[in-house]
Structure formats: structure tokens, C-alpha cells
Motif scaffolding. Structure first.
Motif, PDB file in Angstrom:
ATOM      1  N   SER A  44       0.830  -1.208   0.000  1.00  0.00           N
ATOM      2  CA  SER A  44       0.000   0.000   0.000  1.00  0.00           C
ATOM      3  C   SER A  44       0.862   1.254   0.000  1.00  0.00           C
ATOM      4  O   SER A  44       1.986   1.241   0.506  1.00  0.00           O
ATOM      5  N   ILE A  45       0.316   2.301  -0.555  1.00  0.00           N
ATOM      6  CA  ILE A  45       1.004   3.597  -0.558  1.00  0.00           C
ATOM      7  C   ILE A  45       1.196   4.083   0.880  1.00  0.00           C
ATOM      8  O   ILE A  45       2.162   4.786   1.181  1.00  0.00           O
ATOM      9  N   GLU A  46       0.291   3.676   1.769  1.00  0.00           N
ATOM     10  CA  GLU A  46       0.404   4.072   3.174  1.00  0.00           C
ATOM     11  C   GLU A  46       1.685   3.514   3.806  1.00  0.00           C
ATOM     12  O   GLU A  46       2.309   4.177   4.624  1.00  0.00           O
ATOM     13  N   GLN A  47       2.087   2.301   3.419  1.00  0.00           N
ATOM     14  CA  GLN A  47       3.346   1.745   3.933  1.00  0.00           C
ATOM     15  C   GLN A  47       4.527   2.613   3.502  1.00  0.00           C
ATOM     16  O   GLN A  47       5.439   2.858   4.287  1.00  0.00           O
ATOM     17  N   ALA A  48       4.505   3.076   2.272  1.00  0.00           N
ATOM     18  CA  ALA A  48       5.585   3.941   1.772  1.00  0.00           C
ATOM     19  C   ALA A  48       5.584   5.270   2.528  1.00  0.00           C
ATOM     20  O   ALA A  48       6.639   5.751   2.947  1.00  0.00           O
ATOM     21  N   ARG A  49       4.408   5.854   2.709  1.00  0.00           N
ATOM     22  CA  ARG A  49       4.323   7.119   3.455  1.00  0.00           C
ATOM     23  C   ARG A  49       4.791   6.952   4.896  1.00  0.00           C
ATOM     24  O   ARG A  49       5.483   7.812   5.443  1.00  0.00           O
ATOM     25  N   GLN A  50       4.405   5.844   5.497  1.00  0.00           N
ATOM     26  CA  GLN A  50       4.819   5.570   6.880  1.00  0.00           C
ATOM     27  C   GLN A  50       6.331   5.391   6.959  1.00  0.00           C
ATOM     28  O   GLN A  50       6.966   5.873   7.893  1.00  0.00           O
ATOM     29  N   PHE A  51       6.921   4.718   5.969  1.00  0.00           N
ATOM     30  CA  PHE A  51       8.375   4.547   5.941  1.00  0.00           C
ATOM     31  C   PHE A  51       9.069   5.907   5.866  1.00  0.00           C
ATOM     32  O   PHE A  51      10.042   6.157   6.587  1.00  0.00           O
ATOM     33  N   ILE A  52       8.571   6.786   5.010  1.00  0.00           N
ATOM     34  CA  ILE A  52       9.161   8.123   4.862  1.00  0.00           C
ATOM     35  C   ILE A  52       9.054   8.887   6.182  1.00  0.00           C
ATOM     36  O   ILE A  52      10.021   9.499   6.641  1.00  0.00           O
ATOM     37  N   SER A  53       7.892   8.836   6.820  1.00  0.00           N
ATOM     38  CA  SER A  53       7.671   9.535   8.081  1.00  0.00           C
ATOM     39  C   SER A  53       8.565   8.979   9.193  1.00  0.00           C
ATOM     40  O   SER A  53       9.213   9.732   9.927  1.00  0.00           O
ATOM     41  N   THR A  54       8.603   7.668   9.310  1.00  0.00           N
ATOM     42  CA  THR A  54       9.432   7.021  10.332  1.00  0.00           C
ATOM     43  C   THR A  54      10.907   7.326  10.104  1.00  0.00           C
ATOM     44  O   THR A  54      11.653   7.582  11.059  1.00  0.00           O
ATOM     45  N   SER A  55      11.331   7.316   8.837  1.00  0.00           N
ATOM     46  CA  SER A  55      12.724   7.625   8.501  1.00  0.00           C
ATOM     47  C   SER A  55      13.075   9.054   8.884  1.00  0.00           C
ATOM     48  O   SER A  55      14.148   9.313   9.432  1.00  0.00           O
ATOM     49  N   ALA A  56      12.179   9.982   8.607  1.00  0.00           N
ATOM     50  CA  ALA A  56      12.419  11.385   8.955  1.00  0.00           C
ATOM     51  C   ALA A  56      12.513  11.555  10.469  1.00  0.00           C
ATOM     52  O   ALA A  56      13.387  12.271  10.965  1.00  0.00           O
ATOM     53  N   ASP A  57      11.623  10.882  11.211  1.00  0.00           N
ATOM     54  CA  ASP A  57      11.674  10.945  12.679  1.00  0.00           C
ATOM     55  C   ASP A  57      12.993  10.389  13.201  1.00  0.00           C
ATOM     56  O   ASP A  57      13.619  10.980  14.084  1.00  0.00           O
ATOM     57  N   ALA A  58      13.428   9.259  12.657  1.00  0.00           N
ATOM     58  CA  ALA A  58      14.673   8.628  13.099  1.00  0.00           C
ATOM     59  C   ALA A  58      15.879   9.506  12.782  1.00  0.00           C
ATOM     60  O   ALA A  58      16.841   9.555  13.550  1.00  0.00           O
ATOM     61  N   MET A  59      15.814  10.236  11.674  1.00  0.00           N
ATOM     62  CA  MET A  59      16.909  11.146  11.334  1.00  0.00           C
ATOM     63  C   MET A  59      16.925  12.334  12.289  1.00  0.00           C
ATOM     64  O   MET A  59      17.988  12.792  12.695  1.00  0.00           O
ATOM     65  N   ASN A  61      15.948  12.326  15.426  1.00  0.00           N
ATOM     66  CA  ASN A  61      16.456  11.933  16.741  1.00  0.00           C
ATOM     67  C   ASN A  61      17.815  11.226  16.653  1.00  0.00           C
ATOM     68  O   ASN A  61      18.282  10.655  17.631  1.00  0.00           O
ATOM     69  N   LEU A  62      18.428  11.289  15.464  1.00  0.00           N
ATOM     70  CA  LEU A  62      19.792  10.798  15.235  1.00  0.00           C
ATOM     71  C   LEU A  62      19.958   9.302  15.491  1.00  0.00           C
ATOM     72  O   LEU A  62      21.033   8.844  15.877  1.00  0.00           O
ATOM     73  N   SER A  63      18.901   8.513  15.246  1.00  0.00           N
ATOM     74  CA  SER A  63      19.013   7.069  15.449  1.00  0.00           C
ATOM     75  C   SER A  63      19.265   6.312  14.155  1.00  0.00           C
ATOM     76  O   SER A  63      19.678   5.151  14.194  1.00  0.00           O
ATOM     77  N   LEU A  83      21.854   3.956   7.065  1.00  0.00           N
ATOM     78  CA  LEU A  83      22.594   3.555   8.253  1.00  0.00           C
ATOM     79  C   LEU A  83      21.555   3.460   9.354  1.00  0.00           C
ATOM     80  O   LEU A  83      20.838   4.427   9.609  1.00  0.00           O
ATOM     81  N   PHE A  84      21.444   2.312   9.991  1.00  0.00           N
ATOM     82  CA  PHE A  84      20.445   2.138  11.041  1.00  0.00           C
ATOM     83  C   PHE A  84      21.052   1.328  12.178  1.00  0.00           C
ATOM     84  O   PHE A  84      22.218   0.935  12.103  1.00  0.00           O
ATOM     85  N   ASN A  85      20.266   1.101  13.218  1.00  0.00           N
ATOM     86  CA  ASN A  85      20.801   0.491  14.438  1.00  0.00           C
ATOM     87  C   ASN A  85      22.063   1.228  14.870  1.00  0.00           C
ATOM     88  O   ASN A  85      23.066   0.635  15.261  1.00  0.00           O
ATOM     89  N   TYR A  86      21.992   2.548  14.776  1.00  0.00           N
ATOM     90  CA  TYR A  86      23.123   3.418  15.090  1.00  0.00           C
ATOM     91  C   TYR A  86      23.367   3.433  16.589  1.00  0.00           C
ATOM     92  O   TYR A  86      22.457   3.697  17.366  1.00  0.00           O
ATOM     93  N   ASP A  87      24.585   3.117  16.989  1.00  0.00           N
ATOM     94  CA  ASP A  87      24.974   3.140  18.390  1.00  0.00           C
ATOM     95  C   ASP A  87      26.104   4.153  18.531  1.00  0.00           C
ATOM     96  O   ASP A  87      27.259   3.859  18.206  1.00  0.00           O
TER      97      ASP A  87
END
Length: 176
Positions: A44-59, A61-63, A83-87
Motif C-alpha cells: 500500500s502507498i500508506e506503507q511507503a508514506r509511513q516509511f518516509i515519516s518514520t525515517s524522517a523521525d529517526a533522522m 532523533n539521530l538514530s 545507516l540504522f541500528n546506530y549506536d
């Protein structure tokens, strides 16, 4: 990390935005693209939108850092690199990438990932990068090895997606 914009010879790596949702859905709904992922294809397009939103939030908060891969010449979205699971304390993160099937075999993963690896070590001062792939995904394994990663281990029966059980090959790369 939020405003990271990286240019290579053929590509621009930059933050995804809402206009990329349809392009992301086209890429990550393809069963061939998602064959070796630990999630099923998007539907669904909603999954893509959610991915974009979640990615922006993670960026924010620097995670994690997720960048769209765009062709400089056509401005077309080719996929994503992240880059994810950033420690931060351990100075390590996991590298991931995915591109549309039409772009396979053209050096795009290598070019985009090389630029992000360089950014990770030189700008973020990371000490170690990791990657986890299905060992049957020989193309990704070769791409990682070309980037300098070494296979460090194998986790048996790590994932079960849609009734299919698969192992995980663990790769690592240390800053020089």
C-alpha cells in the motif's frame, strides 16, 4: 544527519519526502526486490508514506540515516541506502540498501554505498559498520565484499517470513 546530501558521479543521496511514496512503493512492492528481506513486499502507498515519516523521525532523533538514491541526470528515485541500528557510544551502525530491479547490475548500490560508508567513517566518526543479509543473496554479498566488508558469521534460521525460514550472514567493516 537530518540534512545530509551526498553527491557522487552519477547519483544524489538525499532525504526522502512525500513525493517519493509512489516510487518507493513501486520498488518495495516488487517480490524480486524483497525476496531476501526480512519483511514481506509492501502492498500500500500508506506503507511507503509511513516509511518516509518514520525515517524522517529517526533522522531527527539521530538514530538512523535513510537517503533516497536519485539519478543526477533524470532525478528519478532508484532506491534507498541507510545507516540504522546506530549506536553512538560504540560508534557503529548497520548499512542497508535496496534498489529497483531495473537498476540492478549497474553499480548503483556500490556507488551509493561507497559514498555512505565514506560519510559514516569520515563525518560521523564511526568505527564499525555491519550488514546482515540472507546468505542466498549472492549479489548483495558480492556488493558488500566489493565495499570491503568481510563475512564474520552466520546466524542459522534467523528469520521466518511467509513460512520461509532463512539464515543471516553477518558482515563487518572497520574504519581504516
Amino acid at each position: 544527519m537530518l540534512n545530509t546530501h551526498i553527491k557522487t558521479e552519477r547519483l544524489e543521496l538525499k532525504k526522502l519526502d512525500d513525493k517519493d511514496a509512489a516510487g518507493l512503493l513501486e520498488i518495495f512492492s516488487d517480490p524480486e526486490v524483497m525476496k531476501y528481506w526480512n519483511t514481506p513486499p509492501w502492498n500500500s502507498i500508506e506503507q511507503a508514506r509511513q516509511f518516509i515519516s518514520t525515517s524522517a523521525d529517526a533522522m531527527r532523533n539521530l538514530s538512523s540515516l535513510t537517503l533516497g538514491i536519485y539519478c543526477k541526470e533524470t532525478k528519478q528515485l532508484q532506491g534507498k541506502v541507510m545507516l540504522f541500528n546506530y549506536d553512538k557510544e560504540s560508534r557503529r551502525a548497520e548499512l542497508g540498501f535496496g534498489i529497483k530491479r531495473e537498476s540492478w547490475g549497474k553499480g548503483i548500490v556500490f556507488e551509493a554505498s561507497s559514498a555512505l560508508v565514506e560519510y559514516a567513517f569520515n563525518q560521523l566518526n564511526l568505527r564499525r559498520l555491519e550488514a546482515e543479509i540472507d546468505p542466498d543473496n549472492t549479489a548483495s554479498g558480492k556488493a558488500l565484499e566489493r565495499l570491503g566488508f568481510e563475512q564474520e558469521g552466520l546466524l542459522k534460521q534467523r528469520w521466518e517470513i511467509g513460512g520461509i525460514v532463512s539464515d543471516s550472514a553477518i558482515y563487518g567493516l572497520l574504519a581504516k
